[in-house]
Design a protein around this motif. Sequence first.
Motif, short mmCIF file in Angstrom:
data_model
loop_
_atom_site.label_atom_id
_atom_site.label_comp_id
_atom_site.label_asym_id
_atom_site.label_seq_id
_atom_site.Cartn_x
_atom_site.Cartn_y
_atom_site.Cartn_z
N TYR A 128 0.82 -1.21 0.00
CA TYR A 128 0.00 0.00 0.00
C TYR A 128 0.85 1.26 0.00
CZ TYR A 128 -3.47 -3.38 1.47
OH TYR A 128 -4.28 -4.48 1.54
N GLU A 129 0.45 2.21 -0.82
CA GLU A 129 1.05 3.53 -0.81
C GLU A 129 0.08 4.45 -0.08
OE1 GLU A 129 1.70 7.00 -4.05
OE2 GLU A 129 2.55 5.04 -4.57
N VAL A 130 0.57 5.14 0.92
CA VAL A 130 -0.27 6.05 1.69
C VAL A 130 0.37 7.43 1.72
CG1 VAL A 130 -1.32 4.27 3.13
CG2 VAL A 130 0.76 5.35 3.89
N GLU A 131 -0.48 8.42 1.86
CA GLU A 131 -0.01 9.79 1.97
C GLU A 131 -0.58 10.37 3.26
OE1 GLU A 131 -0.01 13.67 -0.89
OE2 GLU A 131 0.01 11.69 -1.83
N VAL A 132 0.28 10.55 4.24
CA VAL A 132 -0.15 10.93 5.58
C VAL A 132 0.63 12.14 6.08
CG1 VAL A 132 -0.77 8.57 6.20
CG2 VAL A 132 1.51 9.40 6.72
N ALA A 133 0.11 12.75 7.11
CA ALA A 133 0.87 13.78 7.83
C ALA A 133 1.97 13.07 8.61
CB ALA A 133 -0.05 14.54 8.77
N ARG A 134 3.07 13.73 8.82
CA ARG A 134 4.23 13.12 9.50
C ARG A 134 3.88 12.53 10.87
NH1 ARG A 134 9.14 13.21 7.30
NH2 ARG A 134 9.61 14.77 5.73
N GLU A 135 2.88 13.10 11.52
CA GLU A 135 2.50 12.62 12.85
C GLU A 135 2.01 11.18 12.83
OE1 GLU A 135 0.37 15.77 11.89
OE2 GLU A 135 2.44 16.44 11.95
N TYR A 136 1.53 10.70 11.69
CA TYR A 136 0.98 9.35 11.60
C TYR A 136 2.05 8.28 11.37
CZ TYR A 136 -3.73 11.21 11.53
OH TYR A 136 -4.89 11.83 11.86
N VAL A 137 3.21 8.65 10.93
CA VAL A 137 4.26 7.68 10.63
C VAL A 137 4.61 6.84 11.86
CG1 VAL A 137 6.64 7.37 9.84
CG2 VAL A 137 5.17 9.06 8.72
N PRO A 138 4.84 7.44 13.03
CA PRO A 138 5.16 6.61 14.20
C PRO A 138 4.01 5.70 14.64
CG PRO A 138 5.50 8.94 14.70
CD PRO A 138 4.94 8.86 13.33
N ILE A 139 2.78 6.07 14.31
CA ILE A 139 1.64 5.24 14.69
C ILE A 139 1.71 3.90 13.97
CG2 ILE A 139 -0.87 5.03 14.61
CD1 ILE A 139 -0.95 8.12 14.95
N PHE A 140 2.02 3.93 12.67
CA PHE A 140 2.19 2.69 11.92
C PHE A 140 3.30 1.85 12.55
CE2 PHE A 140 -0.07 4.99 8.60
CZ PHE A 140 -0.82 4.00 7.99
N ASP A 141 4.42 2.49 12.83
CA ASP A 141 5.56 1.77 13.42
C ASP A 141 5.19 1.12 14.75
OD1 ASP A 141 7.38 2.31 11.35
OD2 ASP A 141 7.96 4.22 12.26
N ARG A 142 4.50 1.87 15.61
CA ARG A 142 4.12 1.35 16.92
C ARG A 142 3.17 0.17 16.81
NH1 ARG A 142 2.43 6.57 19.94
NH2 ARG A 142 3.02 7.49 18.00
N LEU A 143 2.19 0.28 15.89
CA LEU A 143 1.25 -0.82 15.72
C LEU A 143 1.95 -2.09 15.24
CD1 LEU A 143 -1.82 1.08 14.24
CD2 LEU A 143 -1.73 -0.13 16.42
N PHE A 144 2.88 -1.94 14.30
CA PHE A 144 3.62 -3.11 13.83
C PHE A 144 4.48 -3.71 14.94
CE2 PHE A 144 3.18 -1.49 9.29
CZ PHE A 144 2.26 -2.47 8.94
N ILE A 145 5.09 -2.87 15.76
CA ILE A 145 5.89 -3.36 16.88
C ILE A 145 5.00 -4.10 17.87
CG2 ILE A 145 7.19 -2.62 18.93
CD1 ILE A 145 8.40 -0.39 17.10
N GLN A 146 3.82 -3.56 18.15
CA GLN A 146 2.89 -4.22 19.07
C GLN A 146 2.46 -5.58 18.54
OE1 GLN A 146 -0.29 -1.42 19.66
NE2 GLN A 146 0.96 -0.06 20.92
N VAL A 147 2.15 -5.66 17.24
CA VAL A 147 1.77 -6.95 16.65
C VAL A 147 2.91 -7.95 16.81
CG1 VAL A 147 1.29 -8.14 14.46
CG2 VAL A 147 0.09 -6.02 15.02
N ASP A 148 4.12 -7.52 16.54
CA ASP A 148 5.28 -8.40 16.67
C ASP A 148 5.44 -8.89 18.11
OD1 ASP A 148 7.66 -9.66 15.51
OD2 ASP A 148 8.78 -8.22 16.75
N GLN A 149 5.29 -8.00 19.06
CA GLN A 149 5.44 -8.37 20.47
C GLN A 149 4.35 -9.34 20.91
OE1 GLN A 149 5.41 -4.47 22.23
NE2 GLN A 149 7.65 -4.31 22.20
N ILE A 150 3.12 -9.09 20.47
CA ILE A 150 2.01 -9.98 20.83
C ILE A 150 2.20 -11.35 20.20
CG2 ILE A 150 -0.47 -10.36 20.60
CD1 ILE A 150 -0.73 -7.24 20.65
N GLU A 151 2.63 -11.39 18.95
CA GLU A 151 2.85 -12.67 18.29
C GLU A 151 3.98 -13.45 18.98
OE1 GLU A 151 3.37 -11.57 14.19
OE2 GLU A 151 1.25 -11.93 13.76
N TYR A 152 5.00 -12.77 19.42
CA TYR A 152 6.09 -13.45 20.14
C TYR A 152 5.58 -13.98 21.48
CZ TYR A 152 10.55 -14.37 22.35
OH TYR A 152 11.60 -14.98 23.00
#
Length: 102
Positions: free
Chosen positions: A26-50
């Motif tokens: 997916y290509e998305v166009e977001v305000a810079r404030e949203y970039v860390p939100i994606f990162d945090r959600l992916f990190i949370q998924v990884d931690q939960i899966e582990y």
Amino acid sequence: MEKYKMYVSVVNQQVYHHPDDSPWEYEVEVAREYVPIFDRLFIQVDQIEYRNFLKSHLPLLRFQDASGSEDVDNRMMKIYALIHEFTDTKSKQFIEKLPYFR
């Protein structure tokens, strides 16, 4: 608000800043404030899966007690909701057909 183009791979649980960095879905166009939100959600998924992986190897823990899959599903719904909000029409239509949006 300045828009920032980034490339999201749900499969690889990564956000890329250049289209040639790695395969993406997916290509998305977001305000810079949203970039860390994606990162945090992916990190949370990884931690939960582990954590789920570790729980699956504990023989005394019943399946009902290991409710981590719901946590992963909730994070994935949030990721797809963010992508849906900031992506193109074709990708929005595809995401709307996913089980998370029914």
